[in-house]
Scaffold this motif. Structure first.
Motif, PDB file in Angstrom:
ATOM      1  N   ASN A  73     -43.106   0.717  22.983  1.00  0.00           N
ATOM      2  CA  ASN A  73     -41.778   0.189  22.674  1.00  0.00           C
ATOM      3  C   ASN A  73     -41.219  -0.474  23.936  1.00  0.00           C
ATOM      4  O   ASN A  73     -40.456   0.117  24.679  1.00  0.00           O
ATOM      5  CB  ASN A  73     -40.872   1.324  22.185  1.00  0.00           C
ATOM      6  CG  ASN A  73     -39.613   0.802  21.548  1.00  0.00           C
ATOM      7  OD1 ASN A  73     -39.244  -0.345  21.732  1.00  0.00           O
ATOM      8  ND2 ASN A  73     -38.953   1.663  20.814  1.00  0.00           N
TER       9      ASN A  73
ATOM     10  N   GLN B 144     -39.079  -3.536  25.089  1.00  0.00           N
ATOM     11  CA  GLN B 144     -38.216  -4.583  24.582  1.00  0.00           C
ATOM     12  C   GLN B 144     -38.273  -5.877  25.388  1.00  0.00           C
ATOM     13  O   GLN B 144     -37.745  -6.882  24.958  1.00  0.00           O
ATOM     14  CB  GLN B 144     -36.768  -4.095  24.520  1.00  0.00           C
ATOM     15  CG  GLN B 144     -36.510  -3.175  23.365  1.00  0.00           C
ATOM     16  CD  GLN B 144     -37.061  -1.783  23.597  1.00  0.00           C
ATOM     17  OE1 GLN B 144     -37.198  -1.324  24.704  1.00  0.00           O
ATOM     18  NE2 GLN B 144     -37.398  -1.103  22.525  1.00  0.00           N
ATOM     19  N   SER B 145     -38.894  -5.879  26.555  1.00  0.00           N
ATOM     20  CA  SER B 145     -38.982  -7.120  27.330  1.00  0.00           C
ATOM     21  C   SER B 145     -40.029  -8.048  26.729  1.00  0.00           C
ATOM     22  O   SER B 145     -40.064  -9.221  27.032  1.00  0.00           O
ATOM     23  CB  SER B 145     -39.322  -6.815  28.789  1.00  0.00           C
ATOM     24  OG  SER B 145     -40.619  -6.253  28.874  1.00  0.00           O
TER      25      SER B 145
ATOM     26  N   ILE C 255     -30.305  -5.511  15.426  1.00  0.00           N
ATOM     27  CA  ILE C 255     -31.457  -5.432  16.342  1.00  0.00           C
ATOM     28  C   ILE C 255     -30.972  -5.421  17.790  1.00  0.00           C
ATOM     29  O   ILE C 255     -31.414  -4.617  18.607  1.00  0.00           O
ATOM     30  CB  ILE C 255     -32.432  -6.618  16.111  1.00  0.00           C
ATOM     31  CG1 ILE C 255     -33.150  -6.480  14.770  1.00  0.00           C
ATOM     32  CG2 ILE C 255     -33.426  -6.767  17.268  1.00  0.00           C
ATOM     33  CD1 ILE C 255     -34.280  -5.485  14.723  1.00  0.00           C
ATOM     34  N   LYS C 256     -30.033  -6.318  18.115  1.00  0.00           N
ATOM     35  CA  LYS C 256     -29.511  -6.410  19.486  1.00  0.00           C
ATOM     36  C   LYS C 256     -28.902  -5.088  19.938  1.00  0.00           C
ATOM     37  O   LYS C 256     -29.087  -4.666  21.073  1.00  0.00           O
ATOM     38  CB  LYS C 256     -28.479  -7.545  19.564  1.00  0.00           C
ATOM     39  CG  LYS C 256     -27.753  -7.658  20.879  1.00  0.00           C
ATOM     40  CD  LYS C 256     -28.664  -8.033  22.013  1.00  0.00           C
ATOM     41  CE  LYS C 256     -27.861  -8.252  23.286  1.00  0.00           C
ATOM     42  NZ  LYS C 256     -28.667  -8.087  24.468  1.00  0.00           N
TER      43      LYS C 256
ATOM     44  N   VAL D  63     -31.721  -2.453  20.919  1.00  0.00           N
ATOM     45  CA  VAL D  63     -32.751  -2.803  21.901  1.00  0.00           C
ATOM     46  C   VAL D  63     -32.772  -1.822  23.068  1.00  0.00           C
ATOM     47  O   VAL D  63     -33.827  -1.328  23.450  1.00  0.00           O
ATOM     48  CB  VAL D  63     -32.556  -4.255  22.409  1.00  0.00           C
ATOM     49  CG1 VAL D  63     -33.386  -4.519  23.655  1.00  0.00           C
ATOM     50  CG2 VAL D  63     -32.938  -5.244  21.325  1.00  0.00           C
ATOM     51  N   ASP D  64     -31.627  -1.529  23.622  1.00  0.00           N
ATOM     52  CA  ASP D  64     -31.581  -0.725  24.850  1.00  0.00           C
ATOM     53  C   ASP D  64     -31.445   0.773  24.620  1.00  0.00           C
ATOM     54  O   ASP D  64     -31.806   1.557  25.499  1.00  0.00           O
ATOM     55  CB  ASP D  64     -30.430  -1.206  25.738  1.00  0.00           C
ATOM     56  CG  ASP D  64     -30.654  -2.622  26.232  1.00  0.00           C
ATOM     57  OD1 ASP D  64     -31.816  -2.978  26.531  1.00  0.00           O
ATOM     58  OD2 ASP D  64     -29.680  -3.391  26.299  1.00  0.00           O
TER      59      ASP D  64
ATOM     60  N   LYS E  37     -34.395   2.662  16.994  1.00  0.00           N
ATOM     61  CA  LYS E  37     -34.525   1.777  18.155  1.00  0.00           C
ATOM     62  C   LYS E  37     -35.378   0.583  17.753  1.00  0.00           C
ATOM     63  O   LYS E  37     -36.337   0.725  16.994  1.00  0.00           O
ATOM     64  CB  LYS E  37     -35.176   2.526  19.315  1.00  0.00           C
ATOM     65  CG  LYS E  37     -35.058   1.843  20.656  1.00  0.00           C
ATOM     66  CD  LYS E  37     -35.231   2.860  21.765  1.00  0.00           C
ATOM     67  CE  LYS E  37     -34.948   2.364  23.145  1.00  0.00           C
ATOM     68  NZ  LYS E  37     -35.188   1.038  23.496  1.00  0.00           N
ATOM     69  N   SER E  38     -35.025  -0.582  18.262  1.00  0.00           N
ATOM     70  CA  SER E  38     -35.783  -1.791  17.959  1.00  0.00           C
ATOM     71  C   SER E  38     -37.162  -1.721  18.605  1.00  0.00           C
ATOM     72  O   SER E  38     -37.313  -1.221  19.718  1.00  0.00           O
ATOM     73  CB  SER E  38     -35.029  -3.021  18.473  1.00  0.00           C
ATOM     74  OG  SER E  38     -35.786  -4.179  18.198  1.00  0.00           O
TER      75      SER E  38
ATOM     76  N   LYS F 227     -37.401  -6.934  21.674  1.00  0.00           N
ATOM     77  CA  LYS F 227     -36.214  -7.775  21.836  1.00  0.00           C
ATOM     78  C   LYS F 227     -36.422  -9.113  21.147  1.00  0.00           C
ATOM     79  O   LYS F 227     -35.484  -9.720  20.641  1.00  0.00           O
ATOM     80  CB  LYS F 227     -35.972  -7.980  23.331  1.00  0.00           C
ATOM     81  CG  LYS F 227     -34.674  -8.634  23.681  1.00  0.00           C
ATOM     82  CD  LYS F 227     -34.559  -8.717  25.207  1.00  0.00           C
ATOM     83  CE  LYS F 227     -33.148  -8.666  25.652  1.00  0.00           C
ATOM     84  NZ  LYS F 227     -33.033  -8.656  27.114  1.00  0.00           N
ATOM     85  N   TRP F 228     -37.655  -9.587  21.127  1.00  0.00           N
ATOM     86  CA  TRP F 228     -38.012 -10.884  20.543  1.00  0.00           C
ATOM     87  C   TRP F 228     -39.149 -10.705  19.567  1.00  0.00           C
ATOM     88  O   TRP F 228     -40.046  -9.885  19.781  1.00  0.00           O
ATOM     89  CB  TRP F 228     -38.421 -11.874  21.645  1.00  0.00           C
ATOM     90  CG  TRP F 228     -37.274 -12.231  22.516  1.00  0.00           C
ATOM     91  CD1 TRP F 228     -36.952 -11.659  23.715  1.00  0.00           C
ATOM     92  CD2 TRP F 228     -36.256 -13.191  22.238  1.00  0.00           C
ATOM     93  NE1 TRP F 228     -35.797 -12.216  24.191  1.00  0.00           N
ATOM     94  CE2 TRP F 228     -35.347 -13.161  23.316  1.00  0.00           C
ATOM     95  CE3 TRP F 228     -36.028 -14.067  21.198  1.00  0.00           C
ATOM     96  CZ2 TRP F 228     -34.231 -13.988  23.370  1.00  0.00           C
ATOM     97  CZ3 TRP F 228     -34.920 -14.891  21.255  1.00  0.00           C
ATOM     98  CH2 TRP F 228     -34.033 -14.841  22.329  1.00  0.00           C
TER      99      TRP F 228
ATOM    100  N   GLU G 210     -29.320 -14.923  23.777  1.00  0.00           N
ATOM    101  CA  GLU G 210     -28.804 -13.562  23.932  1.00  0.00           C
ATOM    102  C   GLU G 210     -27.307 -13.580  24.230  1.00  0.00           C
ATOM    103  O   GLU G 210     -26.551 -12.768  23.688  1.00  0.00           O
ATOM    104  CB  GLU G 210     -29.547 -12.830  25.042  1.00  0.00           C
ATOM    105  CG  GLU G 210     -30.952 -12.445  24.655  1.00  0.00           C
ATOM    106  CD  GLU G 210     -31.702 -11.769  25.781  1.00  0.00           C
ATOM    107  OE1 GLU G 210     -31.073 -11.061  26.597  1.00  0.00           O
ATOM    108  OE2 GLU G 210     -32.923 -11.952  25.852  1.00  0.00           O
TER     109      GLU G 210
END
Length: 165
Positions: free
Chosen positions: A3, A5-6, A28-29, A32-33, A82-83, A86-87, A135
């Motif tokens: 997982n 996200q970068s 989703i945003k 992400v974190d 959690k996503s 990120k993309w 973003e």
């Protein structure tokens, strides 16, 4: 699957269709974190918990977010999501968002197109700049709770003008 996200992950056309909603992009945003419950996401976005729960279930069923923790607090089950990234990049040649098709009849539309010569490093820097810009505007859309807004589709396609070898 890690997982991270970068990174971007490859998704199917069916998964890409799940992201054809500004509301789901905002969800989703927010995931992400940090892992959050549907209620936490709803509070952050200023939306109804029922609506957010519905969209989170669709994103979870579609494999775009993970259920990372379940807690029972005072007899209530809290699910933390959690996503996965990120993309997201869609596979194949089909558009991720059908609204971005050339023949879509929109009330408001702006087209921009140009060619330039860039080194691989410059192309990568430009891609990072586009991602940062998108973003920024997702953050602005999240912050505009309750304002009179309209949904827009934005697509950026950077491709080599050279034929594949």
């Amino acid at each position: 699957m890690k997982n991270d996200q970068s990174q971007s992950i490859e998704i199917s056309v069916e998964q890409a269709k799940l992201l054809g909603s500004a509301q789901r992009v905002k969800i989703i945003k927010t995931l992400v974190d940090a892992a959050k419950t549907s209620k936490q996401v709803a509070d952050e976005l200023g939306e109804s918990p029922g609506s957010i729960h519905y969209h989170i279930q669709k994103l979870y069923e579609g494999g775009l977010i993970d259920l990372v923790e379940t807690r029972t607090v005072g007899g209530i089950v809290e699910k933390y999501y959690k996503s996965k990234a990120k993309w997201f990049n869609s596979q194949g040649k089909q558009l991720m968002d059908p609204i971005l098709a050339d023949d879509y009849d929109a009330a408001i539309s702006t087209r921009m197109s140009l060619r330039m010569q860039l080194s691989l490093e410059q192309r990568e820097e430009m891609e990072a700049d586009f991602k940062a810009l998108l973003e920024k505007w997702v953050e602005i859309s999240i912050a505009s709770k309750g304002e009179d807004t309209k949904e827009y589709a934005i697509g950026i396609k950077v491709i080599s003008a050279e034929a594949p070898k």
